[in-house]
Design a protein around this motif. Structure first.
Motif, PDB file in Angstrom:
ATOM      1  N   ALA A 106     -18.797 -10.002  -7.035  1.00  0.00           N
ATOM      2  CA  ALA A 106     -20.010 -10.044  -6.006  1.00  0.00           C
ATOM      3  C   ALA A 106     -20.545 -11.513  -5.950  1.00  0.00           C
ATOM      4  O   ALA A 106     -21.023 -12.023  -4.684  1.00  0.00           O
ATOM      5  N   ILE A 107     -20.676 -12.228  -6.993  1.00  0.00           N
ATOM      6  CA  ILE A 107     -21.160 -13.706  -6.984  1.00  0.00           C
ATOM      7  C   ILE A 107     -20.160 -14.517  -6.103  1.00  0.00           C
ATOM      8  O   ILE A 107     -20.658 -15.432  -5.379  1.00  0.00           O
ATOM      9  N   ILE A 153     -23.988  -8.471 -19.830  1.00  0.00           N
ATOM     10  CA  ILE A 153     -23.015  -9.366 -18.915  1.00  0.00           C
ATOM     11  C   ILE A 153     -23.948  -9.832 -17.689  1.00  0.00           C
ATOM     12  O   ILE A 153     -23.717 -10.879 -17.043  1.00  0.00           O
ATOM     13  N   CYS A 154     -24.882  -8.983 -17.294  1.00  0.00           N
ATOM     14  CA  CYS A 154     -25.831  -9.302 -16.228  1.00  0.00           C
ATOM     15  C   CYS A 154     -26.516 -10.761 -16.603  1.00  0.00           C
ATOM     16  O   CYS A 154     -26.815 -11.406 -15.794  1.00  0.00           O
ATOM     17  N   ARG A 155     -27.049 -10.593 -17.843  1.00  0.00           N
ATOM     18  CA  ARG A 155     -27.857 -11.928 -18.492  1.00  0.00           C
ATOM     19  C   ARG A 155     -26.969 -12.786 -18.240  1.00  0.00           C
ATOM     20  O   ARG A 155     -27.748 -14.031 -17.716  1.00  0.00           O
ATOM     21  N   LEU A 156     -25.655 -12.976 -18.675  1.00  0.00           N
ATOM     22  CA  LEU A 156     -24.910 -14.235 -18.673  1.00  0.00           C
ATOM     23  C   LEU A 156     -24.705 -14.388 -17.207  1.00  0.00           C
ATOM     24  O   LEU A 156     -24.719 -15.655 -16.942  1.00  0.00           O
ATOM     25  N   ALA A 157     -24.492 -13.717 -16.306  1.00  0.00           N
ATOM     26  CA  ALA A 157     -24.198 -13.971 -15.076  1.00  0.00           C
ATOM     27  C   ALA A 157     -25.343 -14.566 -14.425  1.00  0.00           C
ATOM     28  O   ALA A 157     -25.144 -15.670 -13.645  1.00  0.00           O
ATOM     29  N   SER A 158     -26.538 -14.161 -14.645  1.00  0.00           N
ATOM     30  CA  SER A 158     -27.656 -14.678 -14.049  1.00  0.00           C
ATOM     31  C   SER A 158     -27.966 -15.972 -14.510  1.00  0.00           C
ATOM     32  O   SER A 158     -28.368 -17.014 -13.808  1.00  0.00           O
ATOM     33  N   ARG A 159     -27.842 -16.278 -15.811  1.00  0.00           N
ATOM     34  CA  ARG A 159     -27.879 -17.546 -16.479  1.00  0.00           C
ATOM     35  C   ARG A 159     -26.945 -18.677 -16.021  1.00  0.00           C
ATOM     36  O   ARG A 159     -27.310 -19.715 -15.676  1.00  0.00           O
ATOM     37  N   LYS A 160     -25.674 -18.103 -15.774  1.00  0.00           N
ATOM     38  CA  LYS A 160     -24.412 -19.190 -15.665  1.00  0.00           C
ATOM     39  C   LYS A 160     -24.371 -19.416 -13.913  1.00  0.00           C
ATOM     40  O   LYS A 160     -24.177 -20.574 -13.592  1.00  0.00           O
ATOM     41  N   HIS A 161     -24.847 -18.377 -13.209  1.00  0.00           N
ATOM     42  CA  HIS A 161     -24.763 -18.715 -11.699  1.00  0.00           C
ATOM     43  C   HIS A 161     -25.972 -18.602 -10.838  1.00  0.00           C
ATOM     44  O   HIS A 161     -25.849 -18.864  -9.668  1.00  0.00           O
ATOM     45  N   GLY A 162     -27.053 -18.415 -11.720  1.00  0.00           N
ATOM     46  CA  GLY A 162     -28.381 -18.651 -10.925  1.00  0.00           C
ATOM     47  C   GLY A 162     -28.798 -17.586 -10.096  1.00  0.00           C
ATOM     48  O   GLY A 162     -29.351 -17.711  -9.058  1.00  0.00           O
ATOM     49  N   VAL A 163     -28.151 -16.310 -10.465  1.00  0.00           N
ATOM     50  CA  VAL A 163     -28.478 -15.275  -9.281  1.00  0.00           C
ATOM     51  C   VAL A 163     -29.478 -14.400  -9.917  1.00  0.00           C
ATOM     52  O   VAL A 163     -29.897 -14.676 -11.160  1.00  0.00           O
ATOM     53  N   ASP A 164     -30.281 -13.656  -9.145  1.00  0.00           N
ATOM     54  CA  ASP A 164     -31.451 -12.764  -9.511  1.00  0.00           C
ATOM     55  C   ASP A 164     -30.874 -11.550  -9.823  1.00  0.00           C
ATOM     56  O   ASP A 164     -30.248 -10.773  -9.007  1.00  0.00           O
ATOM     57  N   ILE A 165     -31.135 -11.116 -10.947  1.00  0.00           N
ATOM     58  CA  ILE A 165     -30.660  -9.670 -11.533  1.00  0.00           C
ATOM     59  C   ILE A 165     -31.750  -8.983 -12.118  1.00  0.00           C
ATOM     60  O   ILE A 165     -32.512  -9.518 -12.955  1.00  0.00           O
ATOM     61  N   PHE A 235     -33.597 -13.305 -14.266  1.00  0.00           N
ATOM     62  CA  PHE A 235     -33.030 -12.252 -15.040  1.00  0.00           C
ATOM     63  C   PHE A 235     -34.344 -11.446 -15.447  1.00  0.00           C
ATOM     64  O   PHE A 235     -35.325 -11.847 -16.234  1.00  0.00           O
ATOM     65  N   GLN A 236     -34.576 -10.074 -15.136  1.00  0.00           N
ATOM     66  CA  GLN A 236     -35.752  -9.014 -15.513  1.00  0.00           C
ATOM     67  C   GLN A 236     -35.208  -7.790 -15.893  1.00  0.00           C
ATOM     68  O   GLN A 236     -34.188  -7.472 -15.232  1.00  0.00           O
ATOM     69  N   ILE A 237     -35.709  -7.475 -16.993  1.00  0.00           N
ATOM     70  CA  ILE A 237     -35.585  -5.826 -17.384  1.00  0.00           C
ATOM     71  C   ILE A 237     -36.806  -5.243 -17.053  1.00  0.00           C
ATOM     72  O   ILE A 237     -37.979  -5.705 -17.467  1.00  0.00           O
ATOM     73  N   VAL A 238     -36.608  -3.968 -16.417  1.00  0.00           N
ATOM     74  CA  VAL A 238     -37.688  -3.124 -16.070  1.00  0.00           C
ATOM     75  C   VAL A 238     -37.623  -1.822 -16.646  1.00  0.00           C
ATOM     76  O   VAL A 238     -36.646  -1.120 -16.042  1.00  0.00           O
ATOM     77  N   ASN A 239     -38.438  -1.213 -17.434  1.00  0.00           N
ATOM     78  CA  ASN A 239     -38.241   0.110 -17.775  1.00  0.00           C
ATOM     79  C   ASN A 239     -38.758   1.206 -16.636  1.00  0.00           C
ATOM     80  O   ASN A 239     -39.875   0.746 -15.912  1.00  0.00           O
TER      81      ASN A 239
END
Length: 317
Positions: A106-107, A153-165, A235-239
């Motif tokens: 996707a990235i 995996i999402c956290r790493l992708a957001s940090r590494k590639h600068g995407v919003d997750i 990167f954001q976590i939402v309950n």
């Protein structure tokens, strides 16, 4: 796919309980949706009223990349459910390798916004006390572990590639299945309704005093739309939770009440144990989004769902 709009929403796992509801909700709100599924493509295409792309997260990631064209947001629902997580490999290839390769692809195709559907069970199976996004992780099942690994995996992708997750952690999800491909007879209240239909009674093998938080498919779908309209950075976590924390016994009693008010032949509720002897104190919250419904509305909505599941035959077989 020339001259395509660049704001499509790609949804994996559209044949599932949550994925199907999200697709229905997005279509109804007039958004450009591209559903995918590894099965029942023709049936889903007919039910959604728009083309569904055949896509297996594990097998098709390198061969079916055209579906990423023109996509602004990916909503990843094709992760192992509680049943798949009990299989021999615990659903790990889908949860880890599938998620990693999907997000990487996707990235690569320029998608900058991703929503990953996780579960509140990353905090534990039997929750108690106050729980919010800052609560410690306590995976007590392969189901919770699968989703936590996907989150990382999402956290790493957001940090590494600068995407919003955004990682969504729904509590116990209930609702009328939005597509005919859903078969989730293990979920409350559907398990009680199926037992009432097949056995003429409902049996709880504990005291039923275990307290849960129940959030509806409607609330999950509405939360998705709120996030799409105000997508957070990084990167954001939402309950994804409700303001309602009933016991399992209360839900079973509600099923009996709705059933007996609408059927000639009443059913009885059997309770086989007095354990646990008291209810766990539980308060689940989100630090980022308020519940869609107030408590009374959540109760009314559960009653409506139970009524529709019983009356319209929209229950899993």
């Amino acid at each position: 796919m020339n001259n395509i709009n660049n704001n499509h929403i790609l949804v994996t796992g559209s044949s599932g309980f949550i994925g199907g509801a999200i697709v229905r909700s997005l279509i109804k709100s007039g958004r450009l949706v591209r559903p995918t599924s590894r099965r029942s493509i023709d049936k889903l295409t007919e039910e959604f009223g728009l083309p569904v792309t055949r896509f297996d997260v594990i097998e098709d990631i390198n061969t079916n990349t055209e579906m990423f064209h023109g996509v602004e947001t990916l909503i990843h629902c094709a992760t192992p459910n509680d049943i798949q997580s009990r299989e021999t490999d615990g659903g790990m290839p889908l949860a880890v390798s599938g998620t990693f390769r999907l997000i990487d692809e996707a990235i690569l195709h320029g998608i900058k916004r991703i929503i990953f559907i996780s579960t509140l069970q990353v905090y534990g199976t039997e929750l108690k006390g106050f729980v919010n996004e800052l609560s410690p992780i306590k995976c007590e099942s392969t189901y919770g572990l699968n989703h936590y690994l996907g989150e990382e995996i999402c956290r790493l992708a957001s940090r590494k590639h600068g995407v919003d997750i955004v990682v969504l952690r729904p509590s116990n999800v209930f609702g009328v299945p939005c597509v005919s491909t859903v078969s989730r007879s293990t979920l409350v209240p559907m398990c009680f309704i199926l037992e009432a239909l097949t056995k003429g009674s409902i049996t709880i093998r504990s005291s039923g005093l275990q307290r849960r938080n129940f959030v509806s498919l409607y609330e999950v779908s509405e939360t998705i739309k709120v996030i799409l309209d105000r997508f957070p950075k990084g990167f954001q976590i939402v309950n994804t939770v409700s303001s309602w924390h009933p016991t399992i016994l209360e839900i079973a009693q509600m099923v009996c009440k709705v059933w007996n008010n609408n059927n000639v032949k009443p059913i009885e509720l059997k309770i086989l144990s007095n354990l646990p002897s008291y209810s766990n104190e539980l308060n689940v919250e989100s630090s980022f989004l308020k519940p869609i419904f107030k408590k009374r509305n959540s109760v009314n909505h559960m009653e409506e769902v139970i009524f529709n599941l019983i009356k319209n035959g929209n229950y899993p077989h």
